[in-house]
Design a protein around this motif. Structure first.
Motif, PDB file in Angstrom:
ATOM      1  N   THR A  27      50.378  84.059  54.832  1.00 47.75           N
ATOM      2  CA  THR A  27      49.229  84.744  54.241  1.00 47.75           C
ATOM      3  C   THR A  27      48.148  83.753  53.843  1.00 47.75           C
ATOM      4  O   THR A  27      46.958  83.957  54.114  1.00 47.75           O
ATOM      5  CB  THR A  27      49.672  85.553  53.006  1.00 47.75           C
ATOM      6  N   LEU A  28      48.542  82.664  53.204  1.00 47.92           N
ATOM      7  CA  LEU A  28      47.575  81.633  52.816  1.00 47.92           C
ATOM      8  C   LEU A  28      46.934  80.993  54.042  1.00 47.92           C
ATOM      9  O   LEU A  28      45.735  80.676  54.033  1.00 47.92           O
ATOM     10  CB  LEU A  28      48.275  80.571  51.962  1.00 47.92           C
ATOM     11  N   GLU A  29      47.713  80.815  55.087  1.00 40.98           N
ATOM     12  CA  GLU A  29      47.168  80.227  56.310  1.00 40.98           C
ATOM     13  C   GLU A  29      46.089  81.127  56.919  1.00 40.98           C
ATOM     14  O   GLU A  29      45.041  80.641  57.380  1.00 40.98           O
ATOM     15  CB  GLU A  29      48.299  80.011  57.314  1.00 40.98           C
ATOM     16  N   VAL A  30      46.337  82.425  56.923  1.00 41.27           N
ATOM     17  CA  VAL A  30      45.332  83.368  57.438  1.00 41.27           C
ATOM     18  C   VAL A  30      44.051  83.273  56.612  1.00 41.27           C
ATOM     19  O   VAL A  30      42.937  83.219  57.159  1.00 41.27           O
ATOM     20  CB  VAL A  30      45.887  84.805  57.408  1.00 41.27           C
ATOM     21  N   LEU A  31      44.201  83.247  55.302  1.00 38.16           N
ATOM     22  CA  LEU A  31      43.029  83.222  54.423  1.00 38.16           C
ATOM     23  C   LEU A  31      42.284  81.896  54.494  1.00 38.16           C
ATOM     24  O   LEU A  31      41.049  81.863  54.476  1.00 38.16           O
ATOM     25  CB  LEU A  31      43.471  83.519  52.990  1.00 38.16           C
ATOM     26  N   ARG A  32      43.005  80.791  54.600  1.00 38.58           N
ATOM     27  CA  ARG A  32      42.336  79.496  54.755  1.00 38.58           C
ATOM     28  C   ARG A  32      41.606  79.442  56.089  1.00 38.58           C
ATOM     29  O   ARG A  32      40.500  78.901  56.185  1.00 38.58           O
ATOM     30  CB  ARG A  32      43.360  78.358  54.649  1.00 38.58           C
ATOM     31  N   GLY A  33      42.224  80.025  57.132  1.00 43.81           N
ATOM     32  CA  GLY A  33      41.572  80.069  58.432  1.00 43.81           C
ATOM     33  C   GLY A  33      40.326  80.932  58.429  1.00 43.81           C
ATOM     34  O   GLY A  33      39.415  80.745  59.237  1.00 43.81           O
ATOM     35  N   ALA A  52      34.149  91.824  52.095  1.00 42.89           N
ATOM     36  CA  ALA A  52      32.919  91.727  51.309  1.00 42.89           C
ATOM     37  C   ALA A  52      32.829  90.391  50.581  1.00 42.89           C
ATOM     38  O   ALA A  52      31.759  89.782  50.505  1.00 42.89           O
ATOM     39  CB  ALA A  52      32.849  92.884  50.309  1.00 42.89           C
ATOM     40  N   VAL A  53      33.958  89.919  50.058  1.00 42.74           N
ATOM     41  CA  VAL A  53      33.976  88.623  49.395  1.00 42.74           C
ATOM     42  C   VAL A  53      33.656  87.509  50.387  1.00 42.74           C
ATOM     43  O   VAL A  53      32.890  86.579  50.091  1.00 42.74           O
ATOM     44  CB  VAL A  53      35.357  88.373  48.735  1.00 42.74           C
ATOM     45  N   ALA A  54      34.232  87.609  51.595  1.00 47.87           N
ATOM     46  CA  ALA A  54      33.969  86.592  52.618  1.00 47.87           C
ATOM     47  C   ALA A  54      32.497  86.545  52.987  1.00 47.87           C
ATOM     48  O   ALA A  54      31.908  85.461  53.136  1.00 47.87           O
ATOM     49  CB  ALA A  54      34.819  86.891  53.850  1.00 47.87           C
ATOM     50  N   ARG A  55      31.876  87.717  53.102  1.00 46.98           N
ATOM     51  CA  ARG A  55      30.437  87.757  53.431  1.00 46.98           C
ATOM     52  C   ARG A  55      29.619  87.153  52.303  1.00 46.98           C
ATOM     53  O   ARG A  55      28.644  86.441  52.546  1.00 46.98           O
ATOM     54  CB  ARG A  55      30.014  89.193  53.714  1.00 46.98           C
ATOM     55  N   ARG A  56      29.997  87.456  51.070  1.00 48.56           N
ATOM     56  CA  ARG A  56      29.227  86.940  49.931  1.00 48.56           C
ATOM     57  C   ARG A  56      29.316  85.420  49.835  1.00 48.56           C
ATOM     58  O   ARG A  56      28.357  84.743  49.485  1.00 48.56           O
ATOM     59  CB  ARG A  56      29.748  87.571  48.640  1.00 48.56           C
ATOM     60  N   TRP A 112      40.738  87.630  61.621  1.00 53.80           N
ATOM     61  CA  TRP A 112      41.539  87.404  60.417  1.00 53.80           C
ATOM     62  C   TRP A 112      41.745  88.667  59.576  1.00 53.80           C
ATOM     63  O   TRP A 112      42.828  88.822  58.988  1.00 53.80           O
ATOM     64  CB  TRP A 112      40.949  86.262  59.575  1.00 53.80           C
ATOM     65  N   PRO A 113      40.759  89.598  59.486  1.00 53.50           N
ATOM     66  CA  PRO A 113      41.039  90.806  58.702  1.00 53.50           C
ATOM     67  C   PRO A 113      42.203  91.619  59.286  1.00 53.50           C
ATOM     68  O   PRO A 113      42.987  92.215  58.546  1.00 53.50           O
ATOM     69  CB  PRO A 113      39.725  91.589  58.758  1.00 53.50           C
ATOM     70  N   ASP A 114      42.310  91.636  60.622  1.00 59.73           N
ATOM     71  CA  ASP A 114      43.408  92.353  61.254  1.00 59.73           C
ATOM     72  C   ASP A 114      44.745  91.655  60.993  1.00 59.73           C
ATOM     73  O   ASP A 114      45.774  92.305  60.821  1.00 59.73           O
ATOM     74  CB  ASP A 114      43.170  92.471  62.765  1.00 59.73           C
ATOM     75  N   GLN A 115      44.729  90.326  60.971  1.00 55.12           N
ATOM     76  CA  GLN A 115      45.948  89.588  60.661  1.00 55.12           C
ATOM     77  C   GLN A 115      46.403  89.884  59.230  1.00 55.12           C
ATOM     78  O   GLN A 115      47.580  90.138  58.975  1.00 55.12           O
ATOM     79  CB  GLN A 115      45.714  88.090  60.835  1.00 55.12           C
ATOM     80  N   LEU A 116      45.459  89.848  58.297  1.00 57.33           N
ATOM     81  CA  LEU A 116      45.779  90.118  56.896  1.00 57.33           C
ATOM     82  C   LEU A 116      46.253  91.557  56.719  1.00 57.33           C
ATOM     83  O   LEU A 116      47.222  91.819  55.998  1.00 57.33           O
ATOM     84  CB  LEU A 116      44.557  89.848  56.021  1.00 57.33           C
ATOM     85  N   ALA A 117      45.595  92.487  57.393  1.00 57.73           N
ATOM     86  CA  ALA A 117      45.994  93.892  57.308  1.00 57.73           C
ATOM     87  C   ALA A 117      47.399  94.094  57.871  1.00 57.73           C
ATOM     88  O   ALA A 117      48.189  94.876  57.329  1.00 57.73           O
ATOM     89  CB  ALA A 117      44.994  94.770  58.060  1.00 57.73           C
ATOM     90  N   GLY A 118      47.728  93.376  58.950  1.00 57.78           N
ATOM     91  CA  GLY A 118      49.061  93.491  59.525  1.00 57.78           C
ATOM     92  C   GLY A 118      50.136  93.038  58.562  1.00 57.78           C
ATOM     93  O   GLY A 118      51.202  93.677  58.447  1.00 57.78           O
ATOM     94  N   LEU A 119      49.884  91.945  57.858  1.00 60.09           N
ATOM     95  CA  LEU A 119      50.844  91.457  56.871  1.00 60.09           C
ATOM     96  C   LEU A 119      51.009  92.456  55.731  1.00 60.09           C
ATOM     97  O   LEU A 119      52.127  92.735  55.287  1.00 60.09           O
ATOM     98  CB  LEU A 119      50.386  90.108  56.323  1.00 60.09           C
TER      99      LEU A 119
END
Length: 230
Positions: free
Chosen positions: A128-134, A224-228, A86-93
């Motif tokens: 974008t929201l779909e990537v983050l929800r996933g 970092a937020v995801a890990r926290r 997912w980080p790569d998907q978000l970075a691509g967008l």
């Protein structure tokens, strides 16, 4: 009339301007002369038609800007690799957004003022929201991060050292020269680091580094937020 400006559908015996051709030309004018200078009359003159010919598609300047905004949003590549992390998907967008904003000086303002009023914008936000929800973020976090991604893209473009698309090359060079002199003339005892960094603070000799680092910082922060949150 140029063939590329004609619609597939005739208007009586005369070809009608296609909506895509009108928005393409409007975007070029806005990029060249500024968004505030774009008017129906000016666009019609540039296209070699009467203003009434454009009212077939756009009833007002605001309606025209909506169309141009959708044209800009439509350039963002939302065809992400679903098998990638997912980080790569978000970075691509985010990279695609930045690329579009860099290509069009008028784009930052357009995407800010028209981010939720057209199908292309809604699609980009939805993906974008779909990537983050996933990735596991709840709707509240996903919404905040999606908004931050948009602002990050805009900020990266507008904060590029020396960013002044409205200036000519000569004016731009003079502006940079004056800015560097102002830093260099600061009291050395009080501002040693500003003097040391005068050149990179006022000019960008490697724009790709500026954008690459900015995107990496944003994505690392989201990680970092995801890990926290676990």
């Amino acid at each position: 009339m140029d063939a590329e400006l004609r619609s597939e559908e005739p208007d009586g015996d005369r070809p009608r301007l296609s909506k895509r051709a009108v928005t393409d030309r409007a975007l070029k004018l806005a990029d060249a002369d500024g968004l505030d200078t774009l008017t129906i009359r000016k666009l019609a003159q540039d296209l070699g038609v009467t203003p009434m010919a454009l009212y077939w598609h756009f009833r007002s300047k605001e309606d025209l800007l909506e169309g141009v905004a959708e044209r800009v949003w439509g350039e963002i590549d939302v065809n992400i690799d679903r098998s990638a992390p997912w980080p790569d998907q978000l970075a691509g967008l985010l990279k695609s957004l930045v690329s579009v904003l860099r290509a069009h000086p008028s784009a930052p303002r357009l995407v800010l003022e028209h981010e939720k009023r057209n199908e292309a914008a809604l699609r980009a936000i939805e993906i974008t929201l779909e990537v983050l929800r996933g990735a596991g973020f709840d709707p509240r976090y996903a919404s905040e991060i999606a908004r931050s991604a948009l602002w990050t893209g805009i900020t990266l473009v507008m904060s590029e050292p020396g960013y002044h698309p409205e200036l000519s090359d000569e004016e731009h060079a003079e502006q940079l020269r004056r800015a560097q002199i102002e830093f260099a003339m600061l009291p050395a005892a009080r501002y040693p680091r500003l003097i040391e960094c005068a050149a990179p603070m006022t000019a960008c000799d490697d724009p790709e580094f500026h954008y690459r680092l900015g995107i990496e910082v944003f994505i690392d922060g989201v990680r970092a937020v995801a890990r926290r949150l676990g």
